[in-house]
Design a protein around this motif. Structure first.
Motif: not given
Length: 233
Positions: A179, A205, A209, A216, A221
């Motif tokens: 990320v 998440l 994903s 992500v 988010a």
């Protein structure tokens, strides 16, 4: 079947696979909210008493910190609700014990009182974890409540900005998710400021994903933060 159906990205299924939670001392993130608790646990075996209370909200890292101490002291770990009079001699025999979730479920107060006294007489140590201080456990044995009130302890508080960001990074790394820093910043600015919220966000998440077959992103988010916001903001 249409051409669009043939070229559409298949939706993946998210399974409840176990996430590797690393509880080594090198994985514990120290910040202003937990440095007192960390330092007190680190002082073992030079504790000021035979018992130590560790209090903090759900997901604050109590289990992680207790695991660090258990590794060093060769302590056994037992949920408080499983302690009964018959188990006390065995639990005390190791000389070190972690008693977790003291404010959750039914507690055999006489058995816990006996265990604390027996461990102290043996020269051993007990680390007790809970989300709240002893006054809020609903204890009815006055001597037990008095002992626990006087026991040294430390509280893990709400994480500061730097620790919250570091925690998010660690949780993503634990799930092998890459990320970017912009996504971390976006999450830290909008999420509830708690360890439990960080854990729930990263878990959601991770699932999203996998379902979409995509990394992500900041948009993802924001979507998850909005869906988990109880106020709907």
């Amino acid at each position: 079947m249409s051409p669009a159906d043939l070229t559409a990205r298949p939706r993946q299924l998210a399974f409840d696979l176990p996430v590797e939670s690393r509880h080594g001392v090198e994985d514990f993130l120290v910040g202003p909210s937990n440095e007192q608790a960390y330092a007190l646990v680190e002082r073992w075996p030079a504790w000021p008493d035979a018992w130590l209370r560790l209090v903090g909200p759900e997901g604050a890292g109590k289990t992680h910190l207790a695991a660090i101490w258990a590794t060093r002291s060769y302590a056994w770990t037992v949920p408080a609700r499983e302690i009964g009079a018959a188990q006390v001699p065995h639990l005390v025999s190791g000389g070190a014990l972690v008693v977790e979730d003291c404010d959750t479920g039914t507690l055999d107060e006489p058995a816990l009182f006996h265990l604390l006294n027996a461990m102290k007489a043996r020269g051993g140590h007990v680390l007790l974890t809970a989300r709240t201080p002893p006054d809020r456990w609903g204890l009815t044995v006055p001597d037990l409540l008095s002992r626990l009130r006087l026991a040294p302890g430390a509280e893990i508080a709400t994480p500061d900005d730097a620790l919250l960001r570091a925690l998010l990074v660690k949780l993503f790394v634990d799930r092998q998710l890459i990320v970017d820093t912009g996504t971390i910043e976006a999450l830290a600015l909008r999420m509830e400021r708690s360890f439990a919220a960080a854990r729930d966000l990263v878990d959601a998440l991770d699932r999203l994903s996998l379902e979409r077959g995509r990394r992500v992103t900041r948009a993802m988010a924001a979507e998850v933060v909005g869906s988990l916001d109880p106020a709907g903001d």
